[in-house]
Scaffold this motif. Sequence first.
Motif, PDB file in Angstrom:
ATOM      1  N   GLY A 139       2.550  58.861  38.322  1.00  0.00           N
ATOM      2  CA  GLY A 139       3.615  58.218  39.089  1.00  0.00           C
ATOM      3  C   GLY A 139       4.108  59.083  40.230  1.00  0.00           C
ATOM      4  N   LEU A 140       4.397  60.352  39.969  1.00  0.00           N
ATOM      5  CA  LEU A 140       4.909  61.215  41.029  1.00  0.00           C
ATOM      6  C   LEU A 140       3.803  61.700  41.959  1.00  0.00           C
ATOM      7  CD1 LEU A 140       7.855  63.270  39.504  1.00  0.00           C
ATOM      8  CD2 LEU A 140       7.881  61.226  40.914  1.00  0.00           C
ATOM      9  N   LEU A 141       2.555  61.685  41.505  1.00  0.00           N
ATOM     10  CA  LEU A 141       1.453  61.939  42.431  1.00  0.00           C
ATOM     11  C   LEU A 141       1.470  60.877  43.528  1.00  0.00           C
ATOM     12  CD1 LEU A 141      -2.203  62.816  41.442  1.00  0.00           C
ATOM     13  CD2 LEU A 141      -1.720  61.264  43.322  1.00  0.00           C
ATOM     14  N   LEU A 142       1.695  59.614  43.133  1.00  0.00           N
ATOM     15  CA  LEU A 142       1.783  58.536  44.117  1.00  0.00           C
ATOM     16  C   LEU A 142       3.002  58.702  45.021  1.00  0.00           C
ATOM     17  CD1 LEU A 142       0.875  55.388  41.970  1.00  0.00           C
ATOM     18  CD2 LEU A 142      -0.561  56.556  43.649  1.00  0.00           C
ATOM     19  N   VAL A 143       4.163  58.970  44.425  1.00  0.00           N
ATOM     20  CA  VAL A 143       5.400  59.059  45.203  1.00  0.00           C
ATOM     21  C   VAL A 143       5.302  60.144  46.272  1.00  0.00           C
ATOM     22  CG1 VAL A 143       7.842  59.698  45.073  1.00  0.00           C
ATOM     23  CG2 VAL A 143       6.879  58.089  43.408  1.00  0.00           C
ATOM     24  N   TYR A 144       4.902  61.335  45.869  1.00  0.00           N
ATOM     25  CA  TYR A 144       4.879  62.450  46.814  1.00  0.00           C
ATOM     26  C   TYR A 144       3.658  62.400  47.729  1.00  0.00           C
ATOM     27  CZ  TYR A 144       8.952  64.719  44.835  1.00  0.00           C
ATOM     28  OH  TYR A 144      10.234  65.008  44.449  1.00  0.00           O
ATOM     29  N   GLY A 145       2.535  61.905  47.204  1.00  0.00           N
ATOM     30  CA  GLY A 145       1.372  61.762  48.060  1.00  0.00           C
ATOM     31  C   GLY A 145       1.631  60.791  49.199  1.00  0.00           C
ATOM     32  N   LEU A 146       2.269  59.671  48.892  1.00  0.00           N
ATOM     33  CA  LEU A 146       2.565  58.686  49.929  1.00  0.00           C
ATOM     34  C   LEU A 146       3.629  59.188  50.895  1.00  0.00           C
ATOM     35  CD1 LEU A 146       2.511  55.429  47.798  1.00  0.00           C
ATOM     36  CD2 LEU A 146       0.925  56.047  49.619  1.00  0.00           C
ATOM     37  N   ASN A 147       4.693  59.796  50.372  1.00  0.00           N
ATOM     38  CA  ASN A 147       5.765  60.263  51.247  1.00  0.00           C
ATOM     39  C   ASN A 147       5.275  61.320  52.223  1.00  0.00           C
ATOM     40  OD1 ASN A 147       8.451  59.240  51.323  1.00  0.00           O
ATOM     41  ND2 ASN A 147       8.670  59.727  49.157  1.00  0.00           N
ATOM     42  N   ASN A 148       4.291  62.107  51.822  1.00  0.00           N
ATOM     43  CA  ASN A 148       3.820  63.189  52.678  1.00  0.00           C
ATOM     44  C   ASN A 148       2.672  62.781  53.596  1.00  0.00           C
ATOM     45  OD1 ASN A 148       5.071  66.066  52.002  1.00  0.00           O
ATOM     46  ND2 ASN A 148       4.997  64.913  50.092  1.00  0.00           N
ATOM     47  N   TRP A 149       1.807  61.842  53.149  1.00  0.00           N
ATOM     48  CA  TRP A 149       0.578  61.622  53.894  1.00  0.00           C
ATOM     49  C   TRP A 149       0.316  60.186  54.325  1.00  0.00           C
ATOM     50  CZ3 TRP A 149      -1.780  65.229  56.330  1.00  0.00           C
ATOM     51  CH2 TRP A 149      -1.724  66.549  55.869  1.00  0.00           C
ATOM     52  N   LEU A 150       1.110  59.222  53.887  1.00  0.00           N
ATOM     53  CA  LEU A 150       0.818  57.842  54.267  1.00  0.00           C
ATOM     54  C   LEU A 150       0.837  57.639  55.783  1.00  0.00           C
ATOM     55  CD1 LEU A 150       0.078  55.083  53.287  1.00  0.00           C
ATOM     56  CD2 LEU A 150       2.498  54.561  52.959  1.00  0.00           C
ATOM     57  N   PRO A 151       1.805  58.195  56.524  1.00  0.00           N
ATOM     58  CA  PRO A 151       1.749  58.031  57.981  1.00  0.00           C
ATOM     59  C   PRO A 151       0.465  58.610  58.578  1.00  0.00           C
ATOM     60  CG  PRO A 151       3.925  58.773  57.304  1.00  0.00           C
ATOM     61  CD  PRO A 151       3.040  58.881  56.100  1.00  0.00           C
ATOM     62  N   GLY A 152       0.045  59.768  58.087  1.00  0.00           N
ATOM     63  CA  GLY A 152      -1.173  60.375  58.605  1.00  0.00           C
ATOM     64  C   GLY A 152      -2.407  59.529  58.311  1.00  0.00           C
ATOM     65  N   ILE A 153      -2.450  58.956  57.110  1.00  0.00           N
ATOM     66  CA  ILE A 153      -3.594  58.109  56.760  1.00  0.00           C
ATOM     67  C   ILE A 153      -3.639  56.873  57.654  1.00  0.00           C
ATOM     68  CG2 ILE A 153      -4.622  56.687  54.945  1.00  0.00           C
ATOM     69  CD1 ILE A 153      -3.423  58.617  52.891  1.00  0.00           C
ATOM     70  N   MET A 154      -2.482  56.271  57.897  1.00  0.00           N
ATOM     71  CA  MET A 154      -2.453  55.059  58.712  1.00  0.00           C
ATOM     72  C   MET A 154      -2.775  55.362  60.171  1.00  0.00           C
ATOM     73  SD  MET A 154      -2.048  53.021  56.338  1.00  0.00           S
ATOM     74  CE  MET A 154      -1.935  51.495  57.256  1.00  0.00           C
ATOM     75  N   ARG A 155      -2.363  56.520  60.647  1.00  0.00           N
ATOM     76  CA  ARG A 155      -2.747  56.892  62.011  1.00  0.00           C
ATOM     77  C   ARG A 155      -4.262  57.085  62.100  1.00  0.00           C
ATOM     78  NH1 ARG A 155       2.155  59.844  62.057  1.00  0.00           N
ATOM     79  NH2 ARG A 155       1.093  61.717  61.304  1.00  0.00           N
ATOM     80  N   GLU A 156      -4.842  57.653  61.038  1.00  0.00           N
ATOM     81  CA  GLU A 156      -6.296  57.818  61.007  1.00  0.00           C
ATOM     82  C   GLU A 156      -6.996  56.467  61.050  1.00  0.00           C
ATOM     83  OE1 GLU A 156      -9.375  59.170  57.607  1.00  0.00           O
ATOM     84  OE2 GLU A 156      -8.001  60.763  58.225  1.00  0.00           O
ATOM     85  N   ALA A 157      -6.340  55.447  60.493  1.00  0.00           N
ATOM     86  CA  ALA A 157      -6.917  54.100  60.500  1.00  0.00           C
ATOM     87  C   ALA A 157      -6.795  53.425  61.860  1.00  0.00           C
ATOM     88  CB  ALA A 157      -6.238  53.238  59.440  1.00  0.00           C
ATOM     89  N   GLY A 158      -6.054  54.038  62.790  1.00  0.00           N
ATOM     90  CA  GLY A 158      -5.962  53.488  64.133  1.00  0.00           C
ATOM     91  C   GLY A 158      -4.721  52.677  64.416  1.00  0.00           C
ATOM     92  N   TYR A 159      -3.749  52.676  63.495  1.00  0.00           N
ATOM     93  CA  TYR A 159      -2.514  51.936  63.733  1.00  0.00           C
ATOM     94  C   TYR A 159      -1.588  52.718  64.660  1.00  0.00           C
ATOM     95  CZ  TYR A 159      -3.722  48.826  59.869  1.00  0.00           C
ATOM     96  OH  TYR A 159      -4.344  47.911  59.054  1.00  0.00           O
ATOM     97  N   ASP A 160      -0.933  51.987  65.557  1.00  0.00           N
ATOM     98  CA  ASP A 160       0.090  52.584  66.400  1.00  0.00           C
ATOM     99  C   ASP A 160       1.424  52.426  65.681  1.00  0.00           C
ATOM    100  OD1 ASP A 160       1.684  53.590  68.368  1.00  0.00           O
ATOM    101  OD2 ASP A 160       1.568  51.805  69.652  1.00  0.00           O
ATOM    102  N   LEU A 161       1.759  53.406  64.866  1.00  0.00           N
ATOM    103  CA  LEU A 161       2.903  53.270  63.969  1.00  0.00           C
ATOM    104  C   LEU A 161       4.214  53.722  64.587  1.00  0.00           C
ATOM    105  CD1 LEU A 161       1.201  54.556  60.728  1.00  0.00           C
ATOM    106  CD2 LEU A 161       1.631  52.203  61.391  1.00  0.00           C
ATOM    107  N   GLY A 162       4.163  54.361  65.739  1.00  0.00           N
ATOM    108  CA  GLY A 162       5.399  54.857  66.312  1.00  0.00           C
ATOM    109  C   GLY A 162       5.882  56.072  65.549  1.00  0.00           C
TER     110      GLY A 162
END
Length: 448
Positions: A262-285
């Motif tokens: 559970g906390l692997l998901l919480v902290y993994g997403l809080n730290n890296w989800l923006p970076g992953i989505m930028r890698e996917a090519g989204y203009d996230l602002g």
Amino acid sequence: MSSTSTTAGGTSARAAGWVAALCWFAVLLDGFDLVVVPTTLSGLSADWDLDAGGASALITIGLVGMMVGALSIGTLTDLVGRRKALIGAVIAFSALTALCALAPNPFVFGLLRFLAGLGLGGALPTAIAMVNEFSRGARGGRATTTMMTGYHVGAVATSALGIVVVGSIGWRWMYVIGALPALVLVPLMLRHLPESAAYLATHGRRAEAEDVARRYGLELEQPAAPVDAQAGTGGATATLRALFSSGYLRTTVAIGVTSFMGLLLVYGLNNWLPGIMREAGYDLGAQLTFLTVLNVGAVAGLLVAGGVADRIGARRAGVAWFAAAALLLALLSIKLPLAGIYVMVFLTGCFVFSAQVLVYALVSANHPPQVRATALGWSAGAGRIGAIVGPILAGLLVGAGIAFPWGFYMFAVVGLLGAAALAVTVTSRSSGPLAVRPVVPSGPGGSA
């Protein structure tokens, strides 16, 4: 119901409301701690010329302290009491956070962050135990999830505050500001936070337990099943031994695995989800906006999850929430328009963050008072290991350039493993020598 009974019921509800509010603010400090180092990292790096490894070490060291604090102070809470442990944790964390503002170098800063983590790590399991022991009837799930909204409110508020503070007056002031709530919170705790009636009753302080029960609208009653009589009275070793005895071993191991996931998901997403989505090519602002959507979804999910847990049980709700989180994480690997990805991130936040909180709700409801805080500390401590591992794994995928889509597939598998582990827990509750059940107190001239 007589007017006397109604008045007494209102008084006890207001008194119990102090417990919920004070614990909520204590958990808010955990949310502050989650994002304060990332928020101030640019200033830290500029002052001390940190490389990527040094920055990661400063983020991680606080999590290590919180893991140790959760494992140790949780047990201490079952020995010395909820009130002392929670007030002590808030004081220690706040004082050490203030000292971070004076740190002359990264080594001293890291040491202070570790020590602050020790204090804060014990606050969460203690606050959860306390809120559940003062919650009304079968509303423990709602009480836990509502209190945990403070965690995400703290995270969002700290991120927003960082924009104003770090650039204008410097990163050190963020740590001063983070310590200031204790100046108000600790006096209020000393005045309005009682000791748990469940703790008092299981430690032979029956008269005090009855006094707390009367003032807070609680009823002390005999349990349906006995537990190890030594738990909570034979020191830390006996308390831990009870938690890992044959009656609890399967659930203890399963809860540890679930919390890790559970906390692997919480902290993994809080730290890296923006970076992953930028890698996917989204203009996230701005990253702040993206993480705000994620954490607003978390708050919404918590408010819903508690009611569901109280209706169908925390274990069933938790399994469903982990499974839904896994599905949504897998779906994030599909390219969508920007508006669609924000909706998906909101929904992902709804399920990922509250899934772990439902684990805490299950632990609190499933363990007797003698070992409740120890069990919650074990859950939080095992979870903190996942909190350390999650950002590392996601960071490796980002560094290798394969975080999209494989990062989402990894997170989805983690969610499924969390659901599977939670499903094998045993939920037949054993209460302590005296269980606490909230009731509306009856007045001299009427009935409850």
